[in-house]
Structures are given as structure tokens and as C-alpha cells.
Design a protein around this motif. Sequence first.
Motif, mmCIF file in Angstrom:
data_model
loop_
_atom_site.group_PDB
_atom_site.id
_atom_site.type_symbol
_atom_site.label_atom_id
_atom_site.label_comp_id
_atom_site.label_asym_id
_atom_site.label_seq_id
_atom_site.Cartn_x
_atom_site.Cartn_y
_atom_site.Cartn_z
ATOM 1 N N UNK A 1 0.837 -1.198 0.000
ATOM 2 C CA UNK A 1 0.000 0.000 0.000
ATOM 3 C C UNK A 1 0.871 1.247 0.000
ATOM 4 N N UNK A 2 0.437 2.233 -0.755
ATOM 5 C CA UNK A 2 1.207 3.462 -0.894
ATOM 6 C C UNK A 2 1.344 4.193 0.438
ATOM 7 N N UNK A 3 2.507 4.790 0.643
ATOM 8 C CA UNK A 3 2.769 5.607 1.825
ATOM 9 C C UNK A 3 2.735 7.100 1.503
ATOM 10 N N UNK A 4 2.368 7.429 0.277
ATOM 11 C CA UNK A 4 2.276 8.821 -0.150
ATOM 12 C C UNK A 4 0.880 9.082 -0.708
ATOM 13 N N UNK A 5 0.304 10.216 -0.334
ATOM 14 C CA UNK A 5 -1.057 10.540 -0.773
ATOM 15 C C UNK A 5 -1.143 10.734 -2.278
ATOM 16 N N UNK A 6 -0.050 11.134 -2.912
ATOM 17 C CA UNK A 6 -0.086 11.382 -4.351
ATOM 18 C C UNK A 6 0.088 10.104 -5.175
ATOM 19 N N UNK A 7 0.322 8.969 -4.509
ATOM 20 C CA UNK A 7 0.401 7.683 -5.200
ATOM 21 C C UNK A 7 -0.796 6.840 -4.775
ATOM 22 N N UNK A 8 -1.815 6.739 -5.595
ATOM 23 C CA UNK A 8 -3.015 5.994 -5.206
ATOM 24 C C UNK A 8 -2.784 4.487 -5.196
ATOM 25 N N UNK A 9 -3.485 3.799 -4.323
ATOM 26 C CA UNK A 9 -3.442 2.335 -4.326
ATOM 27 C C UNK A 9 -2.135 1.763 -3.818
ATOM 28 N N UNK A 10 -1.462 1.015 -4.683
ATOM 29 C CA UNK A 10 -0.231 0.326 -4.299
ATOM 30 C C UNK A 10 0.969 0.938 -5.013
ATOM 31 N N UNK A 11 2.122 0.803 -4.383
ATOM 32 C CA UNK A 11 3.338 1.384 -4.944
ATOM 33 C C UNK A 11 4.505 0.413 -4.823
ATOM 34 N N UNK A 12 5.501 0.633 -5.658
ATOM 35 C CA UNK A 12 6.800 -0.008 -5.510
ATOM 36 C C UNK A 12 7.740 1.070 -5.001
ATOM 37 N N UNK B 1 22.306 10.460 1.520
ATOM 38 C CA UNK B 1 23.379 9.566 1.118
ATOM 39 C C UNK B 1 22.934 8.346 0.339
ATOM 40 N N UNK B 2 21.624 8.205 0.113
ATOM 41 C CA UNK B 2 21.086 7.029 -0.571
ATOM 42 C C UNK B 2 20.277 7.435 -1.799
ATOM 43 N N UNK B 3 19.892 6.439 -2.591
ATOM 44 C CA UNK B 3 19.002 6.647 -3.734
ATOM 45 C C UNK B 3 17.650 6.023 -3.417
ATOM 46 N N UNK B 4 16.581 6.725 -3.785
ATOM 47 C CA UNK B 4 15.223 6.264 -3.513
ATOM 48 C C UNK B 4 14.385 6.351 -4.787
ATOM 49 N N UNK B 5 13.492 5.389 -4.952
ATOM 50 C CA UNK B 5 12.571 5.398 -6.092
ATOM 51 C C UNK B 5 11.189 5.002 -5.596
ATOM 52 N N UNK B 6 10.188 5.739 -6.049
ATOM 53 C CA UNK B 6 8.787 5.415 -5.767
ATOM 54 C C UNK B 6 8.003 5.510 -7.062
ATOM 55 N N UNK B 7 7.087 4.570 -7.257
ATOM 56 C CA UNK B 7 6.202 4.667 -8.410
ATOM 57 C C UNK B 7 4.931 3.876 -8.151
ATOM 58 N N UNK B 8 3.852 4.327 -8.748
ATOM 59 C CA UNK B 8 2.593 3.601 -8.633
ATOM 60 C C UNK B 8 2.722 2.255 -9.341
ATOM 61 N N UNK B 9 2.228 1.189 -8.694
ATOM 62 C CA UNK B 9 2.251 -0.139 -9.299
ATOM 63 C C UNK B 9 1.094 -0.938 -8.718
ATOM 64 N N UNK B 10 0.021 -1.045 -9.475
ATOM 65 C CA UNK B 10 -1.182 -1.708 -8.970
ATOM 66 C C UNK B 10 -0.971 -3.199 -8.758
ATOM 67 N N UNK B 11 -0.158 -3.821 -9.618
ATOM 68 C CA UNK B 11 0.167 -5.238 -9.484
ATOM 69 C C UNK B 11 1.675 -5.409 -9.618
ATOM 70 N N UNK B 12 2.249 -6.211 -8.745
ATOM 71 C CA UNK B 12 3.691 -6.449 -8.806
ATOM 72 C C UNK B 12 3.987 -7.492 -9.880
ATOM 73 N N UNK B 13 4.681 -7.065 -10.920
ATOM 74 C CA UNK B 13 5.026 -7.959 -12.020
ATOM 75 C C UNK B 13 6.540 -7.991 -12.179
ATOM 76 N N UNK B 14 7.085 -9.187 -12.359
ATOM 77 C CA UNK B 14 8.531 -9.361 -12.400
ATOM 78 C C UNK B 14 9.227 -8.478 -13.428
ATOM 79 N N UNK B 15 8.786 -8.418 -14.688
ATOM 80 C CA UNK B 15 9.509 -7.585 -15.661
ATOM 81 C C UNK B 15 9.600 -6.119 -15.245
ATOM 82 N N UNK B 16 8.518 -5.582 -14.671
ATOM 83 C CA UNK B 16 8.527 -4.182 -14.241
ATOM 84 C C UNK B 16 9.447 -3.982 -13.039
ATOM 85 N N UNK B 17 9.401 -4.908 -12.094
ATOM 86 C CA UNK B 17 10.277 -4.803 -10.929
ATOM 87 C C UNK B 17 11.738 -4.852 -11.371
#
Length: 244
Positions: free
Chosen positions: A60-71, A184-200
Motif C-alpha cells: 500500500x502506498x505511503x504517499x497521498x499522491x500515489x493511489x493504491x499500491x506502490x513499488x 546519502x542514498x538513492x530512492x525510487x517510488x512509483x505507482x504499481x497496482x500489481x507487482x510484475x517481475x519484468x517491471x520490478x
Amino acid sequence: MVVKQVKHWLVTRANAARWRPIQDWAESRGAEFTQTEDGQGFLIESREALPGALRVEWGESQRSYLPGFELRMRCEMGLHPDLQLMVVCRTLMEELERAVFEAYTDTLKTRVDTDTPEEMRWLVMFPKFNPSSSQILRQRYGIVGITKELAAAWVESELGEALVQASQDLLPEGHPFVLMSMRGNLYLRTEMSEAELPKVQALVRLLETAAREAQRVNSRLSESGAWPTTTSIAWTHTTRPGDA
């Protein structure tokens, strides 16, 4: 209670089967794959990954601007903490800018406080960089950084090429996406309704490219010893007392 437990067991088992390809891929990389306690998400931890220890979460998303689920992902790099850079989907950037403006004009606040996520604060604090090397990069993404020079050095590289490629299918126009170098780190967030291997897999490669390019910029600046600071940049966007 028994019905609830049975339902939880069924959901966990079904999701485990659905995510089996992702688990197999993670374990082939020497990573540890675990489901979240509620069975609705998963965590991948790869402590020996290169260029840095990698943490991948889907849920589940931890940001209000990312609806639903996120990676969401983090690559631990040990970079200079003042290497603050961000690439964001241009559509999302415009939405966040409107939200910041409305929030702080409606409440008569004069500055962005620490409760606001960094990705929103940085749009106010830091200058934007518009790359001339790629029209697609310029049209599809917003780029900000502690200085324009650092932002340029980061994105006018293999990272920029990877972002252009991702815009064709992985990150279609308007798809919420944030990539940041901070703490000191790199972070990435994106909306992802279903976790699919190729996208991950593709997003992990994108994060790894961003991390390598950030490491390159960090090394160059560390050698020169000339580090800008958040404070000095913030001053350039405000009026100093007595200057009005």
C-alpha cells in the motif's frame, strides 16, 4: 476469529504463488524475500547488492499522491548527504507544485515545514534544470537539485538515456514516479497496482543506473572539496533580513 485466520491464510498462500517468479528472481540474486505480515505485500532485501545494499518493497502506498499500491526502493550508497537531486514525472511535479502553493497560501504559512515530504519541499527550495540534450527528457520529467550543475551532471548521462527509454513503456506519460538522491542514498517510488517481475526488474535496473551516476557525481565533488549546502541554496530563493 477462525474465519478471519482462514481468510488470511488463503490470501497469503495465493499471493505467495502469484509472487513466486519475483521470489525466485530475488533469491537468484542472493536476496531475501519475505511477505508482509498481512500477506498483502512483500519485501526484498539484498545486503550484498552493487552498487549498494538494496531494499525493494511493494504494498500500500505511503504517499497521498500515489493511489493504491506502490513499488518503493532504496539503494544505500553512503554518498555525501548534501547530494540532493530529484527526477519526477512532470505531470506529478505540476500537481505537487499546486498542492504546495494551495497549502501554504490557504494557511498563510511563510515557509515549507518539515512535515511536508521532501519531494514537495524540494520543488520550492531547489532550482529546476531543463536539459537541452533530449526533448523527451525535458517534456516528460521535472528535474531539480541543490544546484543546476549537479542536476545536469546526474541526468545528462546514462541515467538520462535510461529515463528516455523508460518513458516509452515502463513509465508512460503521467505515470507517478519519483527518483531521489538524499541522505546519502538513492530512492525510487512509483505507482504499481500489481507487482510484475519484468517491471520490478526494469525499475531495479533504473535505480542502479541512477545510483552509479550519483556515485560518479559524488566522487568528482568529493575530490574537489567544493560542496554546496542546503542552507546556502535556500538563501538564494528568499530575501535576507534587511535586504527588502
